[in-house]
Structures are given as structure tokens and as C-alpha cells.
Motif scaffolding. Structure first.
Motif, PDB file in Angstrom:
ATOM      1  N   THR A 112       0.835  -1.211   0.000  1.00 20.60           N
ATOM      2  CA  THR A 112       0.000   0.000   0.000  1.00 20.60           C
ATOM      3  C   THR A 112       0.865   1.254   0.000  1.00 20.60           C
ATOM      4  O   THR A 112       0.678   2.152  -0.833  1.00 20.60           O
ATOM      5  N   ILE A 113       1.803   1.292   0.906  1.00 27.01           N
ATOM      6  CA  ILE A 113       2.652   2.491   1.005  1.00 27.01           C
ATOM      7  C   ILE A 113       3.522   2.644  -0.244  1.00 27.01           C
ATOM      8  O   ILE A 113       3.639   3.748  -0.801  1.00 27.01           O
ATOM      9  N   VAL A 114       4.042   1.537  -0.720  1.00 27.32           N
ATOM     10  CA  VAL A 114       4.937   1.609  -1.887  1.00 27.32           C
ATOM     11  C   VAL A 114       4.179   2.095  -3.133  1.00 27.32           C
ATOM     12  O   VAL A 114       4.625   2.994  -3.842  1.00 27.32           O
ATOM     13  N   TYR A 115       2.994   1.493  -3.352  1.00 28.33           N
ATOM     14  CA  TYR A 115       2.213   1.902  -4.529  1.00 28.33           C
ATOM     15  C   TYR A 115       1.759   3.375  -4.398  1.00 28.33           C
ATOM     16  O   TYR A 115       1.676   4.105  -5.392  1.00 28.33           O
ATOM     17  N   THR A 116       1.468   3.745  -3.126  1.00 31.15           N
ATOM     18  CA  THR A 116       1.095   5.153  -2.910  1.00 31.15           C
ATOM     19  C   THR A 116       2.246   6.074  -3.281  1.00 31.15           C
ATOM     20  O   THR A 116       2.055   7.103  -3.966  1.00 31.15           O
TER      21      THR A 116
END
Lengths: 231, 314
Positions: free
Chosen positions: A21-25
Motif C-alpha cells: 500500500t505504502i509503496v504503490y502510494t
């Protein structure tokens, strides 16, 4: 099979972790920021302008017009919050066409974070517009009896925002994954297209609801409330 | 657990950062660009309006000036026409005056010419008369004109009334200078002597006499002394001749056709002159012809003759 990209964890150190989630964000943030920088680096103020600038101008003026239609007199003031909400959610669902991508909005953590942002922003804008006292008094209207219901409404709509977006985005990804196992050829593409449409609609709904909440909070002292936008 | 609170926190932070980034790199530049463009368009429209207004103003001004110019042109044209008319009248007046002056000058010159011609004619006639007389006297009585003239003159002296004779005698005797006898032609010595003798005899005194020839003299011969004068003159003959010539000229005025014909009198005179003196010099002949031509030309002025000297009549 996982329900949320939160479950894909790349790195963890105690409470700190780096999940999908954080990486794609971050990826989305980079794309949005770099794209904006590239386009606005060579902005034309004359009558001739590039196609990308035209596209961005259409998007921005469209958002501004939408905010205006909901009934806010100074749309530029709320543009950065509401516009970013819409762009983030829309881009998150748009990138589902990229294989291996998991939309960050398919994580209840992300949607909860966005809902919390709205939950915090609405009273902030309301207090900024009409002052703390007046804003708090709005909870006592039409009578004091309505205070608990107003508070419940406030909390529940935030919850609804978060769950609605999560459900839609997660379901899209889930349906696609399930269908891939059953009918692996043409059908998933059609469902993917439908997922894109659903994502766009959800982005619109999420941002327009946030707009309506802010409008309701800032319109407390307005003697002649403008007609609310269509949902 | 569907909600991971660290992720929620991280996403909130991420969202705030994204908000700032987009505000910094997307919303503000785009909105500024749109505002600048709108301002520019508004300014261009305003400029266009201003230019339109200015153009209209200039057009009005131009039309106004054009009308003014047209008026001025018409006024100038009228003025020029007026001036030209005045100038024309002025020039015509001037030309008329010049013509009048020229006409007066010409008339004067004609008058002078006529006068001169008359004098020439008169002189010529006189010469002719004497020539004729001389010829006639020589032919008929074998005597010269000078002789006859002296005789007539002496007779006139003798026939003077006593008072006049006394006055003349007194004057002759009192004169410090010799008495003057003037004749139109040279008197021969014989006649001079006869006249001298006659005068001496008539006035009973030795009187000094000086003889002079004066071709212009109308009278044939005259004696002048101290303001007294005795003369024999052909003035009467000349006067009658002039009268005839005047009548002829007046007739010429009345009918031009008649004028063109050579006057009978002149023709006769011409003939007589040739008869009287066949050896007339070429110069005299030419002069005569000139005089005749002059008379044939228009000459409305009456012919005037020389004033004869006062004569003592007995």
C-alpha cells in the motif's frame, strides 16, 4: 489470495513496516508530482499551449467548476484538498490496468486514512469559515436534542466513506482475481474495463461527498444557502 | 485485521505530502496560467475596444476635417473667382484707358501731321503762285515778278494815307538800325535799288535799308522798322484757296468714295505747276506727291493756314 495490499509486506522493523500500500502510494505520488512538474515547467500564458497543459487545465477547471456547483463561493481555497482526493483515488483505480499493480485504495487502511482526513478537514474548514463557537453551535441545531444524532452522523458518514471506497476498490480487484481463475481469457478484460469505470465513479463520489460535507460545514452562517449539488 | 494503523498514519502523511506537492506543482501554476491568459484576453479585448473607439474618433475627425477642407476649398474657389472677375474688370478698364490714351495720342499725332501738311501745302502753293505769276508776267508783259512786286510794293507805299506815311517816316528816321525789307525770294539788285530810291523819295530822307530773304514769309514783300510795317501780301489769295481746300476735305469726310478720288484742285495745281516750271526737281516732286498722298488719307481736322502778319491797309 489476500484481501488487502497491506498484507504484502516488503520490509518490517517492529511497528514500522513497508507494505505494498505504502509503496504503490509513493509510486502514484511520484507519477503525479513528476507529471505535474514536467507539464507545468513549460507553462504557456498565451493563447498557444501544449496538449498536456490543455488536459491538465480541463481537469483542474472541471474540478473547480464541480466544487462551485456544490455551492462553495471560493473553490480555489478547497481545490488542493478536494482535487488531491479526486486525483489520488482516480489515479489509483486508473493504474489497475497495469499488471501486478494493486490499488492502494483497495486497502481499508488507505480509505480510512482518507476518511480521517475528511473527518478532520470538515470541522477545520467550518471553524475557519465561521469561527469555533458558531461551528459547534451547528451541532445543536435545530435543537439540543439533536446533538448526539449530529455527532453519530458525523462519525458514521466518515465510516461510510472509508468502507464504501474500500469495498468498491477491493471488490474490483477480488472479482478480477476470481474471474481469472474461472474464465481466463476475454471476460476479465471486460471486467477490468468495468472496474475502471467503477473506480472513476468512486473517485467522483468520494470527492463530491467530501465537498458536500465541507460545504455543509462552511455554509452555517450563510443566510441564503445555494442549492446543493446532485449526488 | 483489515486496518493497519501504521499504514493509516503513513497514508495520512502521504496524502498530506501529495496535497502539498500537487498544490505546489499543479494547481497554482495552472490556475495562474489560466488567470494570466484571461487577463491577457480581457486586456486585448479592452485594447481592441479602445482602438475601435479611437478609430471611430479618428474617422469622425477625418470626416470633419474633410468637410472643413471642402468648405475651405469652395470658399477659396469663390474668392478666386471673385478676384479673377475683379481683375478682369480692372484689366479691361486699364486696356480701355490705354486704348483711349493711344487713340488720343494718335489723334494728336494726326492733327500735328495734318497741320504740318497744311503748312507744307501752303508753302508749296505760295511758291507755285509766285512761279505762275513769274511765268505769266514774263510771258505776257516781258517783265519779271520781282520787278512787278517791287512796283506794287512801291505803289502801296505811295498810296498810303498821310498819317500812316508820316508815322512810318518818323519811325524810319528815328530807327538806329537800318530798316528791314524782307521778301520771300531774292530781290535782284535793280529792284533793290528801285525800292531804295522810292523809299528815299517817299520819305524824303536817306534811309538805310537792309534786304533779307525769308522763304517762310507769306506776304510777298514787307518793310519793317521800329515796329512799323508795310507789306504786300498774297494772304487774301491764300485764304480763298484754303477755303476751297477746306470745302473739298469736308466733302471727303462725308463720302469716302469721293475722298479716294484725287481732289480736282490738287490735280489742277499739279498740272499748273508742271506747266509753270517744267524743270521741277525730283525732290520737290516727291515732296509734292507725299503731300498729296497725305491729303488723300483720312484727315478730319480742318486745314489751317499760317497766320499772316498784320498788314497795314490803306
Amino acid at each position: 489470495m489476500h484481501l488487502s495490499p497491506d498484507e504484502i509486506i516488503f520490509w518490517q522493523f517492529g511497528f514500522l513496516k513497508l507494505n505494498a500500500t505504502i509503496v504503490y502510494t509513493w509510486g502514484l505520488m511520484v507519477v503525479l508530482a513528476v507529471g505535474s512538474i514536467l507539464v507545468t515547467r513549460k507553462l504557456s500564458k498565451g493563447l498557444q499551449r501544449s496538449r498536456w497543459q490543455n488536459l491538465l487545465e480541463i481537469v483542474i477547471t472541471g474540478i473547480v467548476k464541480q466544487i462551485e456547483e456544490v455551492g462553495m463561493s471560493q473553490p480555489e481555497k478547497y481545490l488542493s484538498f478536494l482535487g488531491t482526493l479526486f486525483l489520488f483515488v482516480a489515479m489509483a483505480s486508473l493504474f489497475t490496468i497495469v499488471p501486478g499493480y494493486e490499488p492502494p485504495t483497495g486497502s481499508l487502511s488507505t480509505t480510512a486514512a482518507l476518511a480521517i482526513c475528511v473527518f478532520v478537514a470538515v470541522p477545520l474548514f467550518g471553524i475557519e469559515q465561521s469561527g469555533l463557537g458558531d461551528y459547534l453551535q451547528a451541532y445543536l441545531k435545530p435543537t439540543v436534542i439533536m446533538l448526539p444524532f449530529n455527532i453519530i452522523s458525523e462519525v458514521s458518514r466518515t465510516l461510510a466513506l472509508a468502507v464504501r471506497l474500500f469495498g468498491n476498490m477491493m471488490s474490483g480487484t477480488m472479482i478480477l482475481a476470481i474471474l481469472l481463475t474461472i474464465t481466463p481469457f476475454i471476460f476479465p478484460i471486460a471486467m477490468s474495463a468495468l472496474g475502471l469505470l467503477t473506480g472513476m465513479v468512486q473517485a467522483y463520489i468520494f470527492s463530491i461527498l467530501a465537498t458536500v460535507y465541507i460545504a455543509a460545514a462552511t455554509r452555517v452562517r450563510n443566510p441564503k444557502p445555494e442549492p446543493t449539488a446532485k449526488h | 485485521m483489515l486496518i493497519d494503523w501504521f499504514t493509516v498514519l503513513a497514508q495520512v502523511v502521504n496524502f498530506l505530502i501529495l496535497m502539498w506537492l500537487l498544490k505546489r506543482f499543479l494547481y497554482l501554476p495552472i490556475l495562474n496560467a489560466i488567470d494570466a491568459r484571461e487577463k491577457k484576453i480581457a486586456k486585448e479585448l479592452a485594447d481592441a475596444d479602445t482602438k475601435k473607439v479611437e478609430a471611430q474618433k479618428e474617422l469622425d475627425e477625418f470626416q470633419h476635417k474633410n468637410a472643413e477642407f471642402e468648405q475651405q476649398r469652395v470658399a477659396l474657389m469663390n474668392k478666386a473667382t471673385e478676384e479673377a472677375k475683379t481683375e478682369r474688370l480692372h484689366l479691361l478698364d486699364k486696356a480701355r484707358q490705354a486704348a483711349d490714351t493711344l487713340s488720343v495720342k494718335r489723334q494728336e499725332s494726326l492733327r500735328i501731321d495734318a497741320h504740318n501738311l497744311n503748312q507744307a501745302i501752303s508753302r508749296r502753293i505760295r511758291q507755285e503762285v509766285f512761279a505762275i505769276a513769274r511765268k505769266v508776267l514774263t510771258d505776257l508783259a516781258a517783265t519779271s515778278l520781282e520787278e512787278r512786286l517791287a512796283d506794287v510794293f512801291i505803289r502801296r507805299l505811295q498810296d498810303m494815307d498821310e498819317q500812316a506815311k508820316a508815322d512810318l517816316g518818323k519811325a524810319l528816321k528815328a530807327a538806329s538800325e537800318p530798316a528791314l525789307v524782307r521778301s520771300a525770294f531774292d530781290l535782284p539788285v535793280a529792284q533793290c535799288t528801285v525800292i531804295q530810291k522810292a523809299i528815299n523819295q517817299i520819305f524824303s530822307a536817306q534811309i538805310n535799308i537792309r534786304f533779307e530773304t525769308e522763304p517762310e514769309l507769306i506776304s510777298g514783300i514787307e518793310l519793317t522798322s521800329n515796329g512799323q510795317k508795310v507789306a504786300w501780301s498774297i494772304v487774301d489769295y491764300l485764304a480763298s484757296l484754303e477755303k476751297i481746300v477746306d470745302d473739298l476735305l469736308q466733302e471727303k469726310d462725308k463720302a469716302e468714295a469721293q475722298i479716294k478720288k484725287p481732289p480736282a484742285l490738287m490735280r489742277q495745281m499739279d498740272k499748273r505747276a508742271y506747266e509753270a516750271d517744267g524743270s521741277m526737281t525730283g525732290h520737290a516732286d516727291e515732296e509734292w506727291k507725299q503731300a498729296e498722298q497725305g491729303m488723300h488719307k483720312e484727315n478730319p481736322e480742318p486745314v489751317k493756314t499760317e497766320q499772316s502778319a498784320p498788314e497795314v491797309k490803306n
